[in-house]
Write a protein that holds these residues in place. Structure first.
Motif, short mmCIF file in Angstrom:
data_model
loop_
_atom_site.label_atom_id
_atom_site.label_comp_id
_atom_site.label_asym_id
_atom_site.label_seq_id
_atom_site.Cartn_x
_atom_site.Cartn_y
_atom_site.Cartn_z
N UNK A 170 0.81 -1.23 0.00
CA UNK A 170 0.00 0.00 0.00
C UNK A 170 0.84 1.27 0.00
N UNK A 171 1.99 1.24 0.70
CA UNK A 171 2.72 2.49 0.94
C UNK A 171 4.12 2.51 0.33
N UNK A 172 4.50 1.46 -0.38
CA UNK A 172 5.81 1.46 -1.01
C UNK A 172 6.97 1.24 -0.08
N UNK A 173 6.72 0.62 1.08
CA UNK A 173 7.82 0.28 1.99
C UNK A 173 8.60 -0.91 1.43
N UNK A 174 9.81 -1.08 1.93
CA UNK A 174 10.61 -2.28 1.61
C UNK A 174 10.95 -2.94 2.94
N UNK A 175 10.66 -4.23 3.05
CA UNK A 175 10.85 -4.91 4.34
C UNK A 175 11.43 -6.30 4.13
N UNK A 176 12.20 -6.72 5.10
CA UNK A 176 12.69 -8.09 5.17
C UNK A 176 12.29 -8.66 6.52
N UNK A 177 11.64 -9.80 6.48
CA UNK A 177 11.26 -10.51 7.70
C UNK A 177 12.25 -11.65 7.91
N UNK A 178 12.95 -11.60 9.03
CA UNK A 178 13.90 -12.65 9.37
C UNK A 178 13.21 -13.62 10.33
N UNK A 179 12.98 -14.82 9.85
CA UNK A 179 12.33 -15.85 10.68
C UNK A 179 13.43 -16.64 11.37
N UNK A 180 13.66 -16.30 12.64
CA UNK A 180 14.75 -17.03 13.26
C UNK A 180 14.30 -18.11 14.20
N UNK A 181 15.29 -18.96 14.44
CA UNK A 181 15.02 -20.18 15.17
C UNK A 181 15.36 -19.92 16.64
N UNK A 182 16.21 -20.61 17.29
CA UNK A 182 16.38 -20.43 18.74
C UNK A 182 17.71 -19.77 19.08
N UNK A 183 17.71 -18.47 19.33
CA UNK A 183 18.96 -17.78 19.64
C UNK A 183 19.50 -18.18 21.01
N UNK A 184 20.80 -18.44 21.07
CA UNK A 184 21.46 -18.75 22.34
C UNK A 184 22.83 -18.10 22.35
N UNK A 185 23.47 -18.12 23.51
CA UNK A 185 24.83 -17.60 23.60
C UNK A 185 24.89 -16.15 24.02
N UNK A 259 14.73 -8.18 -4.09
CA UNK A 259 14.04 -8.58 -5.32
C UNK A 259 12.53 -8.35 -5.24
N UNK A 260 12.02 -8.01 -4.06
CA UNK A 260 10.61 -7.71 -3.86
C UNK A 260 10.49 -6.76 -2.68
N UNK A 261 9.34 -6.11 -2.57
CA UNK A 261 9.14 -5.17 -1.45
C UNK A 261 9.09 -5.86 -0.10
N UNK A 262 8.71 -7.13 -0.11
CA UNK A 262 8.66 -7.90 1.14
C UNK A 262 9.34 -9.24 0.90
N UNK A 263 10.44 -9.46 1.61
CA UNK A 263 11.19 -10.71 1.49
C UNK A 263 11.25 -11.41 2.85
N UNK A 264 11.38 -12.72 2.79
CA UNK A 264 11.42 -13.55 4.00
C UNK A 264 12.65 -14.45 3.94
N UNK A 265 13.38 -14.52 5.04
CA UNK A 265 14.54 -15.41 5.12
C UNK A 265 14.53 -16.17 6.45
N UNK A 266 14.81 -17.47 6.38
CA UNK A 266 15.09 -18.24 7.59
C UNK A 266 16.50 -17.91 8.08
N UNK A 267 16.63 -17.77 9.38
CA UNK A 267 17.96 -17.56 9.96
C UNK A 267 18.18 -18.61 11.05
#
Length: 342
Positions: A170-185, A259-267
């Motif tokens: 709707x507003x022309x934002x660019x976003x990346x969603x980082x789907x992360x697993x279990x952070x430790x350390x 490559x797109x306005x909304x991207x998703x990556x597993x981390x």
């Protein structure tokens, strides 16, 4: 050339503070907002001790719509936002769902409103593998279906991604969603690490507090899951690896390489480890024997989840560098540092 300015919401939290350090090392001018509901302003001292730089910090509750709008009005020249601020415990979200919907959804909406009003185009969202629910296949890649959430916490991450996707369209934002697993350390300097308030909701701080004598025993939530040793399997990732992924993702947006306005990556690491695996590894690196007791399964827990990280490896050029041994050793070093101060 002036340094790029980035706002980190929840920047005094566990993952947020490590990301602030990485951002500063990469030359960004960092602004932090945090309400300290699950963190402490003392974390600033650790950030400064590592980086030699003081981020611009404001205590702010993002549920306060007017205060959030005023902050964005004052800081309208941000180049990007990394949004961590959220409540994050699966079990607590089952017991108190309205807290999670108010905090995690309202705060995100008000941040996005600030971004849209002041033409701040770039957003990194702190998402979670919980969006996948109980997966059909392992490892999980980003094309796996987003299933009905197993907890209100997971649902807030699903809904959050939907809100961001629709806002990008709707507003022309660019976003990346980082789907992360279990952070430790913890950071290798032991200046910052996981600092849960009250009884820990996550496995590793419960382990380190038990080893330090704060807890009588470690509770293992179920040993009758359909896994090799009966305990849940997760993908445990070193928090510094995770922090570095945020810096790389932000750079991707700022350089308009997305490559797109909304991207998703597993981390994640791509490796699954059971609760008992983590306990044994901790015992090995610390030299401590951990008393534990099997208790009932915890509501909202899935059996097993670990990442297919090929997309992050190839597209972002990011790969986890640290092992579970590294992470658990740093977590123990951090726990000992905290206890030495008390």
């Amino acid at each position: 050339m002036a340094a790029k300015k980035v706002l980190v919401t929840g920047g005094l939290g566990y993952i947020g503070s490590h990301t602030v350090v990485c951002l500063q090392a990469a030359g960004y001018e960092v602004y932090v907002v945090d309400d300290c509901s699950n963190s402490s302003e003392a974390v600033l001292e650790g950030i400064v001790a590592i980086s030699g730089k003081q981020p611009h910090y404001t205590k702010l509750d993002l549920r306060d719509k007017n205060a959030t709008a005023a902050y964005f009005q004052q800081h309208s020249d941000m180049d990007g936002v990394i949004h961590f601020a959220a409540s994050k415990a699966v079990g607590e979200s089952v017991a108190d769902p309205l807290k999670y919907y108010e905090n995690n959804i309202s705060g995100l909406v008000y941040v996005l409103q600030g971004c849209v009003k002041h033409d701040i185009k770039n957003l990194i969202f702190s998402s979670s593998c919980t969006v996948y629910g109980q997966p059909d296949e392992l490892p999980i890649d980003e094309s796996a279906p987003v299933k009905p959430a197993a907890s209100p916490y997971g649902n807030t991450k699903q809904v959050g991604e939907e809100i961001i996707l629709e806002s990008c369209e709707a507003y022309g934002l660019a976003a990346i969603s980082l789907r992360y697993f279990n952070p430790i350390g913890a950071h290798e300097s032991a200046q910052i690490g996981e600092l849960p308030l009250g009884v820990p909701q996550n496995l590793v701080p419960f382990i380190t507090q038990t080893a330090a004598g704060l807890r009588d025993e470690l509770q293992v939530f179920g040993d009758d899951y359909p896994t090799p040793d009966g305990s849940c399997i997760r993908d445990y990732i070193h928090v510094v690896d995770l922090a570095e992924a945020h810096v790389i993702a932000l750079s991707r947006l700022l350089e308009q390489k997305n490559s797109a306005n909304f991207e998703v990556f597993n981390v994640g690491t791509g490796e699954g480890s059971s609760v008992f695996d983590i306990v044994k590894t901790f015992e090995s690196v610390s030299g401590n024997s951990l008393p534990h007791r099997i208790t009932d399964r915890r509501p909202g827990d899935v059996v097993a989840v670990y990442a297919d990280t090929k997309k992050a490896n190839e597209v972002l050029g990011w790969k986890a560098r640290f092992s579970n041994e590294d992470a658990l050793s740093s977590a123990w070093k951090w726990e000992q540092k905290i206890r030495s101060k008390k």
